[in-house]
Design a protein around this motif. Structure first.
Motif, PDB file in Angstrom:
ATOM      1  N   SER B  60      68.312  51.783  15.498  1.00 46.94           N
ATOM      2  CA  SER B  60      67.269  51.388  14.544  1.00 46.94           C
ATOM      3  C   SER B  60      67.638  50.078  13.862  1.00 46.94           C
ATOM      4  CB  SER B  60      67.065  52.466  13.478  1.00 46.94           C
ATOM      5  OG  SER B  60      66.721  53.684  14.083  1.00 46.94           O
ATOM      6  N   GLU B  61      68.904  49.957  13.484  1.00 46.51           N
ATOM      7  CA  GLU B  61      69.341  48.717  12.847  1.00 46.51           C
ATOM      8  C   GLU B  61      69.133  47.543  13.809  1.00 46.51           C
ATOM      9  OE1 GLU B  61      70.456  48.539   9.755  1.00 46.51           O
ATOM     10  OE2 GLU B  61      71.119  50.567   9.241  1.00 46.51           O
ATOM     11  N   VAL B  62      69.480  47.777  15.072  1.00 38.67           N
ATOM     12  CA  VAL B  62      69.440  46.690  16.044  1.00 38.67           C
ATOM     13  C   VAL B  62      67.999  46.324  16.425  1.00 38.67           C
ATOM     14  CG1 VAL B  62      70.057  46.080  18.417  1.00 38.67           C
ATOM     15  CG2 VAL B  62      71.745  47.151  16.917  1.00 38.67           C
ATOM     16  N   ASP B  90      72.869  40.986   8.596  1.00 42.78           N
ATOM     17  CA  ASP B  90      73.436  42.234   8.070  1.00 42.78           C
ATOM     18  C   ASP B  90      73.027  43.423   8.932  1.00 42.78           C
ATOM     19  OD1 ASP B  90      74.889  41.301   5.946  1.00 42.78           O
ATOM     20  OD2 ASP B  90      73.476  41.929   4.397  1.00 42.78           O
ATOM     21  N   GLU B  91      71.766  43.435   9.350  1.00 44.03           N
ATOM     22  CA  GLU B  91      71.296  44.568  10.154  1.00 44.03           C
ATOM     23  C   GLU B  91      72.064  44.640  11.473  1.00 44.03           C
ATOM     24  OE1 GLU B  91      69.885  46.304   8.270  1.00 44.03           O
ATOM     25  OE2 GLU B  91      68.285  45.346   7.113  1.00 44.03           O
ATOM     26  N   ALA B  92      72.348  43.487  12.052  1.00 40.61           N
ATOM     27  CA  ALA B  92      73.197  43.484  13.261  1.00 40.61           C
ATOM     28  C   ALA B  92      74.556  44.086  12.924  1.00 40.61           C
ATOM     29  CB  ALA B  92      73.364  42.065  13.796  1.00 40.61           C
ATOM     30  N   GLY B  93      75.081  43.707  11.773  1.00 40.98           N
ATOM     31  CA  GLY B  93      76.364  44.254  11.332  1.00 40.98           C
ATOM     32  C   GLY B  93      76.286  45.764  11.162  1.00 40.98           C
ATOM     33  N   HIS B  94      75.203  46.240  10.571  1.00 41.88           N
ATOM     34  CA  HIS B  94      75.043  47.687  10.393  1.00 41.88           C
ATOM     35  C   HIS B  94      75.010  48.389  11.742  1.00 41.88           C
ATOM     36  CE1 HIS B  94      72.967  46.817   6.278  1.00 41.88           C
ATOM     37  NE2 HIS B  94      74.229  46.425   6.325  1.00 41.88           N
ATOM     38  N   GLY B  95      74.301  47.772  12.679  1.00 48.11           N
ATOM     39  CA  GLY B  95      74.280  48.331  14.024  1.00 48.11           C
ATOM     40  C   GLY B  95      75.704  48.463  14.548  1.00 48.11           C
ATOM     41  N   ASN B 151      67.837  57.262   2.253  1.00 50.52           N
ATOM     42  CA  ASN B 151      68.451  58.076   3.279  1.00 50.52           C
ATOM     43  C   ASN B 151      69.956  57.783   3.388  1.00 50.52           C
ATOM     44  OD1 ASN B 151      68.311  59.941   5.340  1.00 50.52           O
ATOM     45  ND2 ASN B 151      67.906  58.384   6.899  1.00 50.52           N
ATOM     46  N   GLN B 152      70.283  56.506   3.358  1.00 49.81           N
ATOM     47  CA  GLN B 152      71.670  56.107   3.564  1.00 49.81           C
ATOM     48  C   GLN B 152      72.560  56.493   2.381  1.00 49.81           C
ATOM     49  OE1 GLN B 152      70.872  52.021   4.379  1.00 49.81           O
ATOM     50  NE2 GLN B 152      70.614  52.351   6.565  1.00 49.81           N
ATOM     51  N   GLN B 153      71.996  56.392   1.192  1.00 49.23           N
ATOM     52  CA  GLN B 153      72.790  56.783   0.027  1.00 49.23           C
ATOM     53  C   GLN B 153      73.178  58.246   0.133  1.00 49.23           C
ATOM     54  OE1 GLN B 153      70.229  55.423  -3.123  1.00 49.23           O
ATOM     55  NE2 GLN B 153      71.468  53.584  -3.488  1.00 49.23           N
ATOM     56  N   GLU B 173      75.974  46.672   1.310  1.00 49.50           N
ATOM     57  CA  GLU B 173      75.303  45.469   1.795  1.00 49.50           C
ATOM     58  C   GLU B 173      73.795  45.539   1.621  1.00 49.50           C
ATOM     59  OE1 GLU B 173      78.659  44.301   5.096  1.00 49.50           O
ATOM     60  OE2 GLU B 173      76.597  44.538   5.755  1.00 49.50           O
ATOM     61  N   GLU B 174      73.282  46.762   1.628  1.00 53.13           N
ATOM     62  CA  GLU B 174      71.832  46.937   1.563  1.00 53.13           C
ATOM     63  C   GLU B 174      71.245  46.487   0.236  1.00 53.13           C
ATOM     64  OE1 GLU B 174      69.418  47.671   3.483  1.00 53.13           O
ATOM     65  OE2 GLU B 174      70.422  48.420   5.272  1.00 53.13           O
ATOM     66  N   SER B 175      72.094  46.446  -0.800  1.00 56.43           N
ATOM     67  CA  SER B 175      71.511  46.302  -2.129  1.00 56.43           C
ATOM     68  C   SER B 175      70.668  45.028  -2.258  1.00 56.43           C
ATOM     69  CB  SER B 175      72.609  46.347  -3.182  1.00 56.43           C
ATOM     70  OG  SER B 175      73.584  45.393  -2.868  1.00 56.43           O
TER      71      SER B 175
HETATM   72 FE   LIG Z   1      70.561  48.132   7.589  1.00 57.95          FE
END
Ligand SMILES: [Fe+2]
Ligand SMILES: [Fe+2]
Lengths: 95, 326, 251
Positions: B60-62, B90-95, B151-153, B173-175
């Motif tokens: 999903s992140e990717v 950042d989203e790539a990083g999360h992936g 969801n992530q929290q 990082e999401e903040s």
């Molecule tokens: Fe993300």
């Protein structure tokens, strides 16, 4: 067709000078230089570190969960390793 | 002594009674809020559930980079361009953090990507909706990242150590993601008439899909019960959805936008907002591949990966040469 | 008059960073693997950061109410003075790396000189840019080597990327009226003096990469005077779309 998965490297970051290195996660890379660069891009975008170690995942040796008791429990009766084990007069300073 | 990570998917050698004992110990550990680590014994179903959930999260992140990537080259100011690039990056990083966590379960990133490209692994359906105006960058950051954060929290407390650690890192990082989206929305809703219309239109299009991000109602959800028992999930779909709605309603009011739900109203008894019926038919249509952009998203992914094949091959070939002293 | 020339000088530096950043940002999720997506985005971010600094400075020289965004989003092809190399399309990964490698090697040398500029703003931006460029060069030169000395396929792709972009490299070292004026004022860089060093760096990397330095290539230039390849217009129409379509709006 092969997917040519690049090998994984474990990344350790030193958050600030003098601090211990902490495991951050992994990256995929074909060589050391790429591993270092990828780790920098991935784990230090917000100035999280002052130094990076990368090491090939396959080169890390780990104790097993089954080893937990034999490795670590024998230390649980050796309280003399802690300063609180010793009773010292409050008058003795600098100990 | 052993390897850093488990080398195969499970240890099949266990006898039945053995695994019954282990399973009890495993559940006790979970109940005591202790984390499970990569090399610890775990039931096969727990492992499989984790692989499915974490990789779905990673995908999903990717895939989520695409709808926003669609506007990077057209961002209307230098500042907004840099912010959007940093966000998508950042989203790539999360992936990567999440692929990394999944790999601790004894599966490679290539295998995971193959599952995604073959349609065996899913990703969040929200990314199958098109981004049509710049206001969509606002709506995504505000609503989609906003929902993801809820969801992530909750997942920071998940029982699997590597997943939990990835979530802690991701939440930090999401903040800024949600803030940058909300900033775009508030600028536009205070801007020209055209900008206001774009902002409202974006909210109209993204509101309901954002609510669907939390998954089917608890009464319908196939995975919830085991996931809760094993503390992989820490909040139910409905609870998290409600939390998101309660947070978001006031934010919309503050910038003068109207949430497209006539049934939305404060319920003083429950101290929550009541809301209208979610169109689950639409949800399942998109999940099953019939969304606006499903095919395009996967095709783009396949194209990028296959165009990168020769590069990865070259990098491997080069490192082999160097190791052999050529 | 002198301010006008300084404006032009700074504008070129801003345009280079802006156009190259825009090109790099087109990779977003299309890199050969995820780690590389992040790397390309990082370089792109450095470029936009640099563009922002130079264009803000240029805007302040222009005076009145001009902003960096005005300069980025409200000029047309003929008014852009970036080097033609920056606007060349991404092509495949080898093309992007060749373009980046030529420019990184150039900027490494250029900013070292510009850091000594008597213009404080330029010197400050140059000092910041040296750090970034040092890293960029490390990244791009290593890729040129990996691809050049990787497989037969990657070698061929890398060689043709080098060959195809070579024609735009001489422009980097051309000195026009603005450059000469800036040089006499000890503000600008003498690009002729860094050419030899650039050649040496290029030769070293190409040789480690088992690649050949192109020979007898006809060189093209014109970017500084606003004569560009057709690629630039399309890049700008994409980049400037919102600002052009809604001139009254603020974002
Ligand atoms: Fe993300
Ligand atoms: Fe996000």
């Amino acid at each position: 067709m092969s997917n040519n998965n690049l090998p994984t490297w474990e990344v350790f970051i030193q958050p600030k000078t003098g601090a211990s290195f902490e495991h951050a996660g992994n990256v995929h890379a074909s060589d050391k230089e790429m591993a270092l660069q990828n780790a920098r891009e991935l784990y230090t975008r917000r100035q999280e570190g002052t130094c990076i170690w990368v090491v090939k995942t396959e080169d890390i040796v780990s104790s097993n969960p089954e080893d937990q008791q034999s490795f670590f429990d024998p230390a649980d009766d050796k309280l003399y390793r802690y300063p609180t084990f010793f009773k010292v007069s409050k008058k003795a300073k600098g100990l | 002594m052993g390897h850093f990570l488990p080398s195969n998917h499970s240890s099949k050698a266990n006898t039945l009674t053995m695994s019954a004992v282990q399973e009890t110990a495993f559940q006790e550990k979970i109940d005591a809020e202790l984390k499970i680590e990569a090399k610890d014994w775990m039931p096969d179903k727990y492992r499989l559930h984790l692989i499915r959930q974490i990789s779905q999260h990673a995908h999903s992140e990717v895939i989520g980079m695409q709808p926003e990537g669609n506007w990077i080259t057209r961002a209307p100011s230098l500042r907004s361009k840099m912010v959007l690039i940093a966000k998508v990056q950042d989203e790539a990083g999360h992936g990567l953090y999440l692929y990394s966590a999944t790999e601790t379960l004894g599966i490679t990133r290539s295998e995971l990507i193959e599952q995604l490209q073959m349609g065996k692994a899913k990703y969040s359906s929200i990314f199958n909706y098109p981004t049509l105006t710049w206001a969509d960058m606002g709506a995504i950051g505000w609503l989609v990242d906003g929902a993801a954060i809820v969801n992530q929290q909750s997942l920071r407390r998940t029982s699997y150590g590597p997943y939990s650690r990835a979530m802690i890192r991701i939440c930090k990082e999401e903040s800024f993601h949600q803030r940058q989206g909300y900033e775009i929305m508030s600028k536009m809703s205070n801007g020209t008439t055209e900008q206001q219309e774009m902002a409202q239109d974006a909210l109209n299009r993204w509101w309901w899909p954002s609510l669907m991000m939390f998954g089917p109602a608890d009464s319908e959800s196939a995975h919830t019960s085991n996931a809760m028992k094993w503390k992989i999930k820490r909040g139910t779909n409905d609870d998290l959805r409600q939390l998101f709605i309660d947070r978001t309603v006031k934010q919309a009011e503050l910038i003068g936008l109207e949430i497209p739900d006539p049934d939305l109203k404060w319920n003083p008894k429950t101290k929550h907002y009541d809301f209208g019926e979610i169109d689950w038919e639409e949800f399942w249509e998109v999940v099953n591949g019939n969304g606006f952009c499903n095919k395009e998203r996967i095709n783009n992914h396949i194209k990028a990966r296959s165009e990168g094949q020769w590069v990865r091959e070259a990098a491997l070939a080069y490192s082999e040469k160097k190791q052999n002293g050529v | 008059m002198s301010k006008e020339l300084l404006f032009k000088y700074v504008l070129t530096l801003g345009d280079d960073a802006l156009i190259l950043g825009q090109r790099l940002s087109q990779w977003v999720y299309k890199g050969p693997f995820l780690e590389e997506d992040i790397a390309l985005s990082n370089i792109s971010l450095d470029m936009f950061g640099r563009a922002n600094l130079f264009l803000e400075y240029a805007a302040s020289l222009k005076g009145s109410t001009t902003t960096a965004d005005d300069l980025a989003f409200k000029r047309n092809e003929r008014e852009f003075s970036n080097h033609i190399l920056c606007e060349q399309p991404n092509g495949n990964f080898a093309n992007t790396m060749a373009r980046q490698f030529f420019l990184d090697a150039f900027y490494k040398l250029f900013f070292e000189k510009l850091a000594e500029s008597e213009d404080e703003q330029l010197s400050a931006i140059a000092q910041k840019s040296i750090k970034e460029t040092t890293y960029h060069f490390r990244h791009s030169s290593k890729w040129v080597i990996r691809l050049g000395d990787g497989t037969a396929e990657s070698h061929e792709k890398m060689q043709s990327a080098i060959d195809n972009l070579w024609m735009f490299t001489d422009e980097l070292f051309e000195m026009n009226e603005v450059d000469n004026n800036m040089l006499t004022q000890k503000i600008g860089v003498d690009c002729l003096t860094i050419k030899a060093k650039w050649d040496q760096i290029i030769d070293e990397v190409l040789s480690e990469a088992t690649l050949k330095r192109p020979e007898n290539i006809h060189m093209t230039s014109g970017g500084r005077e606003g004569i560009h390849t057709e690629h630039l217009g399309h890049l700008l129409s994409d980049m400037q779309y919102l600002q052009r379509a809604y001139p009254d709006a603020e974002w």
